[in-house]
Design an enzyme around this catalytic site. Structure first.
Site, PDB file in Angstrom:
ATOM      1  N   GLY A  83      26.465  67.095   3.803  1.00 50.56           N
ATOM      2  CA  GLY A  83      26.305  65.816   3.105  1.00 50.56           C
ATOM      3  C   GLY A  83      25.431  65.933   1.864  1.00 50.56           C
ATOM      4  O   GLY A  83      25.571  65.134   0.928  1.00 50.56           O
ATOM      5  N   GLU A 116      29.793  72.413   7.860  1.00 51.06           N
ATOM      6  CA  GLU A 116      30.124  71.551   9.005  1.00 51.06           C
ATOM      7  C   GLU A 116      30.946  72.279  10.062  1.00 51.06           C
ATOM      8  O   GLU A 116      30.888  71.963  11.240  1.00 51.06           O
ATOM      9  CB  GLU A 116      30.887  70.305   8.524  1.00 51.06           C
ATOM     10  N   ALA A 158      23.837  65.900   6.468  1.00 52.42           N
ATOM     11  CA  ALA A 158      23.612  64.696   7.263  1.00 52.42           C
ATOM     12  C   ALA A 158      22.690  65.078   8.421  1.00 52.42           C
ATOM     13  O   ALA A 158      22.629  66.243   8.814  1.00 52.42           O
ATOM     14  CB  ALA A 158      24.945  64.173   7.784  1.00 52.42           C
ATOM     15  N   GLU A 177      27.692  67.073  -0.756  1.00 47.02           N
ATOM     16  CA  GLU A 177      28.598  65.949  -1.049  1.00 47.02           C
ATOM     17  C   GLU A 177      27.889  64.876  -1.871  1.00 47.02           C
ATOM     18  O   GLU A 177      28.470  64.296  -2.793  1.00 47.02           O
ATOM     19  CB  GLU A 177      29.128  65.374   0.269  1.00 47.02           C
TER      20      GLU A 177
HETATM   21  N1  CO8 Z   1      19.755  67.553  10.184  1.00 48.11           N
HETATM   22  C1  CO8 Z   1      18.612  67.350  10.861  1.00 48.11           C
HETATM   23  N2  CO8 Z   1      17.545  68.176  10.742  1.00 48.11           N
HETATM   24  C2  CO8 Z   1      17.644  69.240   9.902  1.00 48.11           C
HETATM   25  C3  CO8 Z   1      18.808  69.491   9.174  1.00 48.11           C
HETATM   26  C4  CO8 Z   1      19.908  68.582   9.319  1.00 48.11           C
HETATM   27  N3  CO8 Z   1      21.051  68.705   8.627  1.00 48.11           N
HETATM   28  N4  CO8 Z   1      18.617  70.615   8.446  1.00 48.11           N
HETATM   29  C5  CO8 Z   1      17.368  71.028   8.714  1.00 48.11           C
HETATM   30  N5  CO8 Z   1      16.777  70.202   9.594  1.00 48.11           N
HETATM   31  C6  CO8 Z   1      15.423  70.317  10.164  1.00 48.11           C
HETATM   32  C7  CO8 Z   1      15.351  71.408  11.209  1.00 48.11           C
HETATM   33  O1  CO8 Z   1      15.797  70.957  12.459  1.00 48.11           O
HETATM   34  C8  CO8 Z   1      13.871  71.716  11.186  1.00 48.11           C
HETATM   35  O2  CO8 Z   1      13.187  70.731  11.919  1.00 48.11           O
HETATM   36  P1  CO8 Z   1      12.017  71.167  12.980  1.00 48.11           P
HETATM   37  O3  CO8 Z   1      10.972  71.817  12.096  1.00 48.11           O
HETATM   38  O4  CO8 Z   1      11.590  69.882  13.568  1.00 48.11           O
HETATM   39  O5  CO8 Z   1      12.644  72.125  13.914  1.00 48.11           O
HETATM   40  C9  CO8 Z   1      13.487  71.526   9.716  1.00 48.11           C
HETATM   41  O6  CO8 Z   1      14.523  70.701   9.145  1.00 48.11           O
HETATM   42  C10 CO8 Z   1      13.427  72.815   8.940  1.00 48.11           C
HETATM   43  O7  CO8 Z   1      14.660  73.487   9.142  1.00 48.11           O
HETATM   44  P2  CO8 Z   1      14.753  75.029   9.608  1.00 48.11           P
HETATM   45  O8  CO8 Z   1      13.584  75.401  10.470  1.00 48.11           O
HETATM   46  O9  CO8 Z   1      16.115  75.245  10.182  1.00 48.11           O
HETATM   47  O10 CO8 Z   1      14.591  75.749   8.187  1.00 48.11           O
HETATM   48  P3  CO8 Z   1      15.168  77.172   7.778  1.00 48.11           P
HETATM   49  O11 CO8 Z   1      14.540  77.479   6.458  1.00 48.11           O
HETATM   50  O12 CO8 Z   1      15.010  78.176   8.877  1.00 48.11           O
HETATM   51  O13 CO8 Z   1      16.755  76.946   7.569  1.00 48.11           O
HETATM   52  C11 CO8 Z   1      18.720  75.742   6.807  1.00 48.11           C
HETATM   53  C12 CO8 Z   1      17.212  76.097   6.563  1.00 48.11           C
HETATM   54  C13 CO8 Z   1      19.564  76.991   6.604  1.00 48.11           C
HETATM   55  C14 CO8 Z   1      19.085  74.702   5.764  1.00 48.11           C
HETATM   56  C15 CO8 Z   1      18.889  75.203   8.246  1.00 48.11           C
HETATM   57  O14 CO8 Z   1      17.939  74.181   8.462  1.00 48.11           O
HETATM   58  C16 CO8 Z   1      20.247  74.630   8.516  1.00 48.11           C
HETATM   59  O15 CO8 Z   1      21.213  75.369   8.725  1.00 48.11           O
HETATM   60  N6  CO8 Z   1      20.353  73.274   8.540  1.00 48.11           N
HETATM   61  C17 CO8 Z   1      21.590  72.600   8.878  1.00 48.11           C
HETATM   62  C18 CO8 Z   1      22.595  72.679   7.750  1.00 48.11           C
HETATM   63  C19 CO8 Z   1      23.880  71.971   8.134  1.00 48.11           C
HETATM   64  O16 CO8 Z   1      24.553  72.333   9.068  1.00 48.11           O
HETATM   65  N7  CO8 Z   1      24.234  70.935   7.363  1.00 48.11           N
HETATM   66  C20 CO8 Z   1      25.435  70.170   7.617  1.00 48.11           C
HETATM   67  C21 CO8 Z   1      25.145  68.996   8.509  1.00 48.11           C
HETATM   68  S1  CO8 Z   1      26.607  68.062   8.963  1.00 48.11           S
HETATM   69  C22 CO8 Z   1      26.943  67.163   7.576  1.00 48.11           C
HETATM   70  O17 CO8 Z   1      26.247  67.205   6.601  1.00 48.11           O
HETATM   71  C23 CO8 Z   1      28.159  66.274   7.632  1.00 48.11           C
HETATM   72  C24 CO8 Z   1      28.245  65.438   6.386  1.00 48.11           C
HETATM   73  C25 CO8 Z   1      29.157  64.268   6.553  1.00 48.11           C
HETATM   74  C26 CO8 Z   1      28.488  63.140   7.270  1.00 48.11           C
HETATM   75  C27 CO8 Z   1      28.925  61.846   6.777  1.00 48.11           C
HETATM   76  C28 CO8 Z   1      29.365  60.976   7.904  1.00 48.11           C
HETATM   77  C29 CO8 Z   1      30.471  60.051   7.486  1.00 48.11           C
END
Ligand code: CO8
Length: 258
Positions: A109, A132, A65, A112
C-alpha cells in the site's frame, strides 16, 4: 484538528504531510488513511495551499497496509466497509498537484499510495515493492493496475509475483519515479519542486492533472481532443494572456488564477 498519525505543515503555498507511525514503519491503517484523506481534503479547500507533498521517514515512506489491523478480518468485514475505498478516493479527487517524496521502504500500500500521487521523487535509499504475494493476497489499492502502467507488464509481473524490491536507480530507469536525489536533500528538493509548481497558474496546473490523468482512461484520439479543447479553453483566462505577454516582454509572469 490535531492529527495522531500524520503531521501537517502548511508553508508558503505548499502543504507538507508527513506520515508518522514510526514504530510500524508508517504502515497504513484505517486511522492514518482517514487522517490523510482529511488532510488532503482540507489542503484542497485551503486557498493558501497550491501544491502538496506527502512524505514519510528516512527509513520508510510506508511499509504497506497495516498487517496487524487486517490479519483477522473476514471477507464480509473488508467488503461491507469497502476497506480503504473511501479514503483513497479522497486522495484521487484532489485537484491540486501532489508529490510523493519517498525515502526507504515504499511497499504494498505504500508503493500504491506513492503511485496515487501525481509523481514521485525518490531518495537514493528508496525501495519499492508489491510483496503482498508473500502474505497470500494481492495488491488492493491500485498496485496491479498502476505499476503495470508505470513500468510495463513484464516488470510489474516480476514485482508482484516474486515480491522483490526495486531500488531507486531501477525505479528511475523504469519510469516509476521522476527523479532520484540524495536522501539528505529529499525533503528540500520535493518542497522546492512543489514551490515551483505553486508559482504557476492554478487553472493551468489543474488542467495539466486532468489532461495527463485522462490519458489512462481513454483512447489516444479522445485524449488528444480532450487536451486540445483544454488548450483552447485556457485562452479564456487572464493567466494565458499574462503568461504570453510576460514571455514577449522578457519578464516573470504574475499569475492571478483568473
Ligand atoms: N504492517 C504492520 N506493521 C508493520 C508493517 C506492516 N505492513 N511493516 C512493518 N511493520 C512493523 C513491524 O511489525 C515492526 O514492529 P515491531 O517492532 O512491533 O515488531 C516494525 O514495523 C519494524 O519492522 P521490522 O522489524 O520488520 O523492520 P525491518 O527493518 O527488519 O524490515 C521490512 C523492514 C522489510 C519493511 C519489513 O518490516 C516488512 O517486510 N514489512 C512488511 C512489508 C509488507 O508485506 N507490506 C505489504 C503489506 S500488505 C499491503 O500493503 C496491501 C495493500 C492493499 C491494502 C488495501 C486494502 C483495500
Amino acid at each position: 484538528m490535531a492529527f495522531e498519525t500524520i503531521i501537517v505543515d502548511i508553508g508558503d503555498h505548499v502543504a507538507l504531510i508527513t506520515l508518522n507511525r514510526p514504530d510500524a514503519l508508517n504502515a497504513l491503517n484505517a486511522a492514518l488513511l482517514g487522517e490523510l484523506a482529511q488532510a488532503i481534503r482540507e489542503a484542497g479547500e485551503n486557498d493558501k495551499v497550491r501544491s502538496i507533498v506527502i512524505t514519510g521517514s528516512d527509513k520508510a515512506f510506508a511499509a504497506g497496509a497495516d498487517i496487524s489491523e487486517m490479519a483477522s478480518k473476514s471477507f464480509v468485514d473488508m467488503f461491507t466497509s469497502d476497506y480503504m475505498g473511501t479514503q483513497t478516493r479522497d486522495l484521487l479527487n484532489c485537484r491540486k498537484p501532489i508529490i510523493a517524496a519517498v525515502a526507504g521502504y515504499a511497499l504494498g500500500g505504500g508503493c500504491e499510495l506513492a503511485m496515487m500521487c501525481d509523481f514521485i521523487i525518490a531518495a537514493d535509499t528508496a525501495k519499492f515493492g508489491q510483496p503482498e504475494i508473500n502474505l497470500g493476497v494481492v495488491a488492493g489499492i491500485g498496485g496491479s493496475q498502476r505499476l503495470t502502467r508505470f513500468v510495463g507488464k513484464s516488470k510489474a509481473m516480476d514485482m508482484h509475483l516474486t515480491g522483490r524490491f526495486m531500488d531507486a536507480d531501477e525505479a528511475e530507469r523504469s519510469g516509476l519515479v521522476s527523479r532520484v536525489v540524495p536522501a539528505k536533500k529529499l525533503k528540500d528538493e520535493a518542497l522546492a519542486c512543489a514551490g515551483k509548481i505553486a508559482e504557476k497558474s492554478q487553472i493551468a496546473t489543474m488542467a495539466v492533472k486532468e489532461a495527463v490523468n485522462r490519458s489512462y482512461e481513454t483512447t489516444l484520439s479522445e485524449g488528444l481532443l480532450f487536451e486540445r479543447r483544454l488548450f483552447h479553453a485556457l485562452f479564456a483566462t487572464e493567466d494565458q494572456a499574462e503568461g504570453m505577454a510576460a514571455f514577449i516582454e522578457k519578464r516573470e509572469a504574475q499569475f492571478r488564477d483568473k
